[in-house]
Design an enzyme around this catalytic site. Structure first.
Site, PDB file in Angstrom:
ATOM      1  N   ILE B 116       4.627  -5.032   2.603  1.00  0.00           N
ATOM      2  CA  ILE B 116       5.836  -5.333   1.824  1.00  0.00           C
ATOM      3  C   ILE B 116       5.559  -5.398   0.322  1.00  0.00           C
ATOM      4  O   ILE B 116       6.448  -5.235  -0.494  1.00  0.00           O
ATOM      5  CB  ILE B 116       6.472  -6.647   2.338  1.00  0.00           C
ATOM      6  N   THR B 172       9.243  -4.854   7.569  1.00  0.00           N
ATOM      7  CA  THR B 172       9.379  -4.538   8.999  1.00  0.00           C
ATOM      8  C   THR B 172      10.228  -5.569   9.726  1.00  0.00           C
ATOM      9  O   THR B 172      10.774  -5.277  10.776  1.00  0.00           O
ATOM     10  CB  THR B 172       8.001  -4.517   9.684  1.00  0.00           C
ATOM     11  N   ASP B 194       1.164 -14.105   6.984  1.00  0.00           N
ATOM     12  CA  ASP B 194       1.483 -15.277   6.168  1.00  0.00           C
ATOM     13  C   ASP B 194       1.797 -16.446   7.109  1.00  0.00           C
ATOM     14  O   ASP B 194       2.684 -16.348   7.943  1.00  0.00           O
ATOM     15  CB  ASP B 194       2.706 -14.947   5.297  1.00  0.00           C
ATOM     16  N   THR B 269     -10.850  -6.001   8.846  1.00  0.00           N
ATOM     17  CA  THR B 269      -9.716  -6.292   7.975  1.00  0.00           C
ATOM     18  C   THR B 269     -10.219  -7.025   6.751  1.00  0.00           C
ATOM     19  O   THR B 269     -11.173  -7.798   6.812  1.00  0.00           O
ATOM     20  CB  THR B 269      -8.672  -7.171   8.695  1.00  0.00           C
TER      21      THR B 269
END
Lengths: 459, 296
Positions: B116, B172, B194, B269
């Site tokens: 985002i 999303t 988050d 990640t």
């Protein structure tokens, strides 16, 4: 300043003679039941009275029920709350009213058109769509936060309506209530937050030993979360089709972010069947065509969508270009009902003085270049329409709002009853400022996105 | 005084083909999923032109001249322009660590990262571009002006080409069904989302009763949702909601440990590496999409 009627509906009580019909009209916080035979006000109800009467009878109004939230408006609790939604149950025995304090009131209408409040329930968020299922015992409520709940129509179990309530009690849709009893512990740790500010906040939390978590108390009445959108929900419809001789039930929901979602009805409302995608701007109204799997949709686009919701297919776009006299189109109402030329689709755009009319036979006509919308022009913008399915004549109530002090607020399309309704219109008490009235009446255009600079639009 | 921020200038100063530097693409770690961002998204999955994202997988068999008259109008054409469709989605891909790690492991699967935050998305896109460029320049004969930027590549033939990964900016939580059709995906990754600690903000979490239904919609039966977080509460929350949903079952521990995706998710990640550095713990949970039940 006279306040217009913002919502209307017609009721034909099943036990009454077939000609007896009542107009249920909401004006600010007041609801009136008007006999369409005599033009007399049979009964009235106000959301302000409710506060006093139901505090004892209904558990939903208990003060400890929910943590009291700061209300933006309304200085005192006793001030009457405006009615923002009005629905009649399929069997014409109940009227559902939503007031802008997030309360859902269920009223009964008897054969003489009298209104009596049965229950009042305070929803967690402001309801924006309310429907009673064909079984006349379940209510679907969609709220501003995108959640759809099912509630029993009648709160009291001793009353009828238990037969179908059992079907919804099989919980398949997950409940998102989070029950915590353990003492408060910050969910963050020094392992998960690292910046100085966050660490300081964490240290403050840890020092504050006896903080009880501010989890929301569960609603005190039976309810089931069926589905949820992240976007703001705008409208809700119920669909049914037969496949291999068995009925399949659906919930169709529309949101501000252009989606129309088709979900299985309870108890399988966790399964999404598909999305009707194609709108470029918000969808504010959806209107299923009874007896078919067709759905009309309207919103900020300059066309009305015709969908086969069972296949999530856009069949046609009915262009609205040149139909309304306003700068932009924001569909505030979409109706399907009888008229002297057969069934028609009616569409209203916010603040427009025109009511767009399209014969139902035109909807599916393929390879027509242009739709033949016609329109009725009125002196004031159209707020709501109700059908009095009487001898094939379309009789739409136009609720208008303008600046003249002595204007008509309810009109019948055909003039037969207008004289009688004049009286009803005149008895309306003036109240409220223009600004507050505008806020109550016009909310559709606000759904339009104004670019990323306007982040404050969302709460 | 006002002018473009320095960071943006620095981003542009980067020579072609060189990897972008993360420090120029930092962005506040939180975005409000409820606000109207200035987003670009397709009207429907049919209107999405994936060939721009995965040119190597574009269908070239039919003479596809660039004069597509109305791709948005005729959804069929855009779909058939691809030899295959996206099957793995990394929701909230951040700086794309997972994408770059998965790419060589599933060279024939299209993987999409969704993020985002604009700057972060841009970083991943730049990095993919640079990596693809390095790859193609090392295999093809050098073109003039290429010498300084091309790395001294000794890549073997099987080196990752990064043609199967891409990244786009999206919310999303609102627009997942605009990108993917029913049962299109084989896997969804939700890595270090988050945590939204405050109870009032829980609706902003990437897992909620309503959103799980959407994940079930885009996943095919047998497909998996992978979750990992370093926040114990959030882990409990995600497990609670996914387990409560009738379309999902939790995957057993033995299967989770044997899954190479889980290993990648733990190690590769960007957030996973950070948690490692800080000595945090990582909670993993994997869920399988079940077949839809018969109509009642």
């Amino acid at each position: 300043m006279q306040q217009p009627f913002q919502c209307i509906a017609t009721v034909c009580p099943p036990a009454a003679s077939s000609d007896t019909r009542y107009l249920i009209a909401a004006c600010g916080p007041k609801l009136q039941s008007v006999s369409l035979t005599s033009g007399d006000i049979v009964s009235h109800w106000s959301s302000s009275e409710v506060v006093e009467t139901t505090s004892t009878s209904s558990p939903a109004n208990d003060n400890n029920e929910r943590p009291t939230k700061k209300l933006k408006t309304a200085p005192s609790d006793q001030s009457a709350k405006n009615i923002i939604k009005l629905t009649v149950s399929p069997n014409n025995q109940y009227v559902l009213v939503v007031t802008d304090d997030k309360s859902l009131h269920v009223l009964s209408v008897n054969d003489t058109g009298e209104l009596a409040q049965l229950s009042s329930r305070s929803m967690p968020k402001r309801p924006c769509a309310v429907k009673v299922l064909p079984n006349n015992s379940t209510i679907l409520v969609g709220d501003k936060f995108g959640d759809v709940y099912s509630l029993p129509l009648l709160v009291d179990d001793t009353a009828n309506g238990n037969s179908d309530a059992t079907s919804t009690s099989e919980v398949t849709a997950p409940e998102h209530k989070h029950v915590e009893k353990k003492p408060f512990q910050p969910s963050a740790t020094t392992k998960t937050v690292h910046t100085q500010r966050n660490l300081r906040a964490l240290a403050a939390q840890q020092n504050q030993k006896n903080l009880t978590p501010k989890s929301k108390e569960p609603l005190a009445f039976e309810h089931k979360l069926l589905l949820g959108h992240v976007s703001m929900l705008t409208d809700l419809a119920y669909g049914q089709q037969e496949v291999n001789g068995k009925p399949r039930k659906y919930i169709i929901t529309a949101d501000r972010d252009e989606h129309i979602r088709v979900t299985r009805g309870p108890p399988q409302s966790h399964i999404i069947e598909g999305y009707c995608l194609g709108h470029k701007d918000f969808v504010s109204k959806i209107c299923p065509i009874p007896g078919t799997t067709l759905l009309l949709s309207g919103g900020g686009d300059d066309w009305i969508g015709v969908w086969d919701w069972s296949e999530c297919k856009l069949l046609r776009k009915l262009s609205l270009q040149g139909v309304f006299d306003t700068d932009s189109i924001a569909i505030s109402g979409l109706w399907f009902g009888p008229s002297d030329i057969g069934d028609v689709v009616l569409a209203a755009s916010e603040k427009s003085r025109r009511l767009a009319i399209l014969p139902a036979s035109e909807i599916l006509k393929q390879n027509t270049e242009n739709e033949v919308w016609s329109w009725s022009a009125f002196d004031h913008p159209i707020l709501d329409v109700a059908f009095v399915s009487e001898k094939q004549r379309m009789q739409a109530f136009r609720l208008t709002h303008g600046s003249s002090p002595h204007r008509d607020v309810v009109l019948l399309e055909s003039g037969t009853l207008n004289d009688k309704l004049q009286r009803v219109n005149r008895t309306q008490i003036s109240s409220g400022s223009d600004l507050a009235t505008d806020e109550l009446l016009y909310g559709v255009e606000k759904l339009r996105k104004r670019g990323h600079a306007d982040e404050a639009a969302d709460e | 005084m006002a002018g473009p921020p320095k960071k943006k200038q620095r981003r542009e100063e980067k020579p072609d083909g060189e990897l972008p530097q993360k420090k120029y693409y930092r962005q506040r770690a939180h975005a409000n999923p409820f606000s109207d961002h200035d987003l670009t998204y397709p009207e429907s999955p049919e209107a999405m032109d994936w060939s721009l994202h995965y040119p190597a997988f574009a269908n070239t068999s039919k003479g596809n001249d660039t004069t597509e008259s109305d791709t948005a109008q005729n959804g069929q054409s855009t779909q058939s322009r691809m030899t295959q469709q996206v099957e793995i989605a990394d929701i909230g891909c951040g700086y794309g660590g997972l994408l770059f790690a998965l790419s060589p492991r599933f060279p024939n699967t299209l993987i999409l990262g969704l993020e985002i935050r604009t700057a972060v998305t841009e970083y991943v896109q730049e990095k993919i571009k640079a990596l693809r460029g390095q790859q193609s320049s090392s295999t093809s004969s050098t073109t003039p002006g290429d010498e300084q930027v091309a790395p001294p590549s000794t890549a073997p033939a099987a080196a990752p080409t990064y043609t199967n990964i891409s990244c786009l900016r999206a919310n999303t939580m609102k627009f997942l069904p605009n990108f993917f059709r029913r049962a299109q995906l084989a896997a969804i990754f939700l890595c270090f989302p988050d945590p939204h600690f405050k109870a009032r903000k829980h609706k902003a979490r990437i897992v909620s009763a309503g959103l799980v239904s959407e994940y079930a919609f885009v996943l095919r039966p047998g497909g998996k949702v992978y979750t990992i977080t370093d926040v114990a509460d959030l882990h409990a929350w995600m497990v609670e909601h996914l387990e409560a949903h009738a379309s999902f079952e939790r995957v057993g521990e033995a299967e989770v440990e044997g899954d190479e995706c889980v290993e990648v998710m733990r190690r590769e990640t960007e957030e996973g590496k950070k948690v490692e550095r800080n000595g945090g713990s990582k909670f993993v949970a994997v869920f399988r999409r079940l077949e839809d039940p018969e109509w009642p």
